[in-house]
Design a protein around this motif. Structure first.
Motif, mmCIF file in Angstrom:
data_model
loop_
_atom_site.group_PDB
_atom_site.id
_atom_site.type_symbol
_atom_site.label_atom_id
_atom_site.label_comp_id
_atom_site.label_asym_id
_atom_site.label_seq_id
_atom_site.Cartn_x
_atom_site.Cartn_y
_atom_site.Cartn_z
ATOM 1 N N SER A 255 16.176 -13.092 -42.292
ATOM 2 C CA SER A 255 14.824 -12.580 -41.846
ATOM 3 C C SER A 255 14.111 -13.703 -41.832
ATOM 4 O O SER A 255 12.767 -13.572 -41.656
ATOM 5 N N ASN A 307 8.983 -12.096 -46.667
ATOM 6 C CA ASN A 307 9.447 -11.697 -45.549
ATOM 7 C C ASN A 307 8.662 -12.512 -44.349
ATOM 8 O O ASN A 307 7.715 -12.505 -44.330
ATOM 9 N N TYR A 363 5.825 -5.242 -48.016
ATOM 10 C CA TYR A 363 7.230 -5.345 -48.427
ATOM 11 C C TYR A 363 8.235 -5.293 -47.319
ATOM 12 O O TYR A 363 9.322 -5.830 -47.497
ATOM 13 N N SER A 364 7.585 -4.508 -46.054
ATOM 14 C CA SER A 364 8.509 -4.542 -44.982
ATOM 15 C C SER A 364 7.524 -4.848 -43.865
ATOM 16 O O SER A 364 6.568 -4.109 -43.800
ATOM 17 N N SER A 366 7.233 -5.478 -39.239
ATOM 18 C CA SER A 366 7.785 -5.567 -38.042
ATOM 19 C C SER A 366 6.871 -5.529 -36.960
ATOM 20 O O SER A 366 5.603 -5.262 -37.179
#
Length: 387
Positions: A255, A307, A363-364, A366
């Protein structure tokens, strides 16, 4: 309900509408459905789950999407809260049409060599559980925990593999990979200690399908890190155009990298630094640094807290879930770095909730079509109905 059965959603970026919400395994679409074994029990003395053959199917453990299809994996995770998982060893990739959201095919895990010393998903291989990289014609899937057939130095070597699929034609013909790339370092060489374990080839993959190049990094801190560059302009080959006995990243992770033409971007999580490197002369073993940019003061917060998503050739979105604002800890923050200007930060995205400890914003993350940014956070690292 099932324990770790999983779920997936397809959401339309333009208005946030949910186009599909499902679990193909629970819906009975698995080609192995008839042979799945029911099991259940109590998880660490807290919650009791009824017997179900869909417990721990882990549907949605990894996802990918192109212009025509959505790809959702089911890894049948190996670690079991109830004891031995009778379905351990399976692995499936479900392909959904974006035209009518129907299931068009299921790709089974190849007949791989499972690692004998771990309980990783997809039969200890981690096939389709970490990285699924694709365009409309080609799909690259990592299996970083797969053993090699000639594992001679340790029964738990986890040399790792990469599988390449042609997805340009009829989905019914996608079940067999066109090539399996194996760890280019053979057993018992000077580049590979005899005590080598957790080798993990394919743990970090960056592909540019237009430039027809791929960069792979792998290895562990106690056994050395390695990297290799592949050129598939004349077809896929198991031999890289160059291999180095050093990796770019301190802790190779998929990632944190992106390949844009001959520029390779990678993020070192120990120093929170984004780097750009010219790999145009990789065949001659020449890698030319372009620039490096450190974020968040270089304060290491652990790989799980970082990330990075690289978008086209324009920006990098760098998230630090452990970022502390002046009042609250672990609120999280996302920095937008300009890749064309030495990684300089051009925007800051703060936590949406605010005034909350351990929101862990970012945390995530996209990226959707048209430059839309999708961000998830969690209220705390603990498990519960409010997190």
């Amino acid at each position: 309900k099932t324990y770790s059965g999983g779920h997936a959603w397809i959401i339309r970026n333009s208005d946030g509408a949910v186009m599909k919400s499902w679990n193909s395994v629970v819906d009975g679409d698995s080609p192995n459905d008839a042979t799945l074994v029911s099991f259940g029990g109590t998880t660490t003395g807290v919650v009791t789950y009824a017997n179900s053959k869909y417990n721990q199917a882990a549907f949605g453990n990894a996802v990918a999407i192109n212009n025509n299809y959505a790809f959702v994996s089911a890894g049948y995770i190996g670690t079991n809260q109830f004891g031995t998982d009778p379905n351990f060893g399976r692995g499936e990739l479900y392909v959904i049409s974006l035209e009518d959201f129907s299931l068009v095919t299921v790709i089974d895990k190849p007949a791989a060599y499972p690692d004998s010393g771990s309980w990783n998903a997809a039969g200890s291989t981690s096939w389709a559980q970490q990285q699924i990289i694709l365009d409309d014609n080609t799909m690259v899937i990592s299996a970083p925990n797969e053993d090699s057939p000639d594992g001679t130095t340790n029964t738990s070597e986890q040399e790792g593999s990469i599988y390449v699929y042609d997805i340009s034609g009829d989905p019914a013909n996608w079940s067999t990979p066109i090539i399996k790339l194996t760890n280019p370092i053979p057993d018992n060489t000077t580049d590979r200690p005899t005590t080598s374990i957790w080798w993990n080839f394919g743990n970090s993959i960056a592909v540019d399908f237009t430039a027809q190049k791929m960069v792979v990094e792998w290895g562990q801190i106690n056994n050395g890190h390695h990297s290799a560059v592949y050129d598939f302009s004349s077809g896929w080959s198991n031999t890289p155009i160059n291999r180095r006995t050093v990796a770019f990243q301190a802790y190779p992770g998929g990632s944190f990298t992106s390949l844009q033409g001959d520029t390779y971007y990678y993020y070192t999580t120990d120093t929170l630094t984004l780097h750009a490197v010219d790999i145009s002369q990789a065949a001659s073993g020449i890698y030319t640094p372009i620039w490096s940019k450190q974020f968040f003061g270089g304060s290491y917060a652990g790989g799980d807290y970082i990330n990075v998503v690289l978008y086209d050739e324009s920006y990098a979105y760098v998230a630090n879930v452990a970022y502390d604002d002046p009042t609250y800890s672990d609120q999280g923050q996302i920095l937008v770095a300009d890749l064309s200007n030495s990684g300089n930060v051009i925007d800051t995205i703060d936590a949406r909730q605010g005034n909350m400890t351990s929101e862990r914003f970012g945390y995530s993350i996209s990226l959707g079509t048209g430059g839309s940014l999708i961000v998830a956070g969690e209220k705390s690292a603990s498990v519960g109905p409010n997190n």
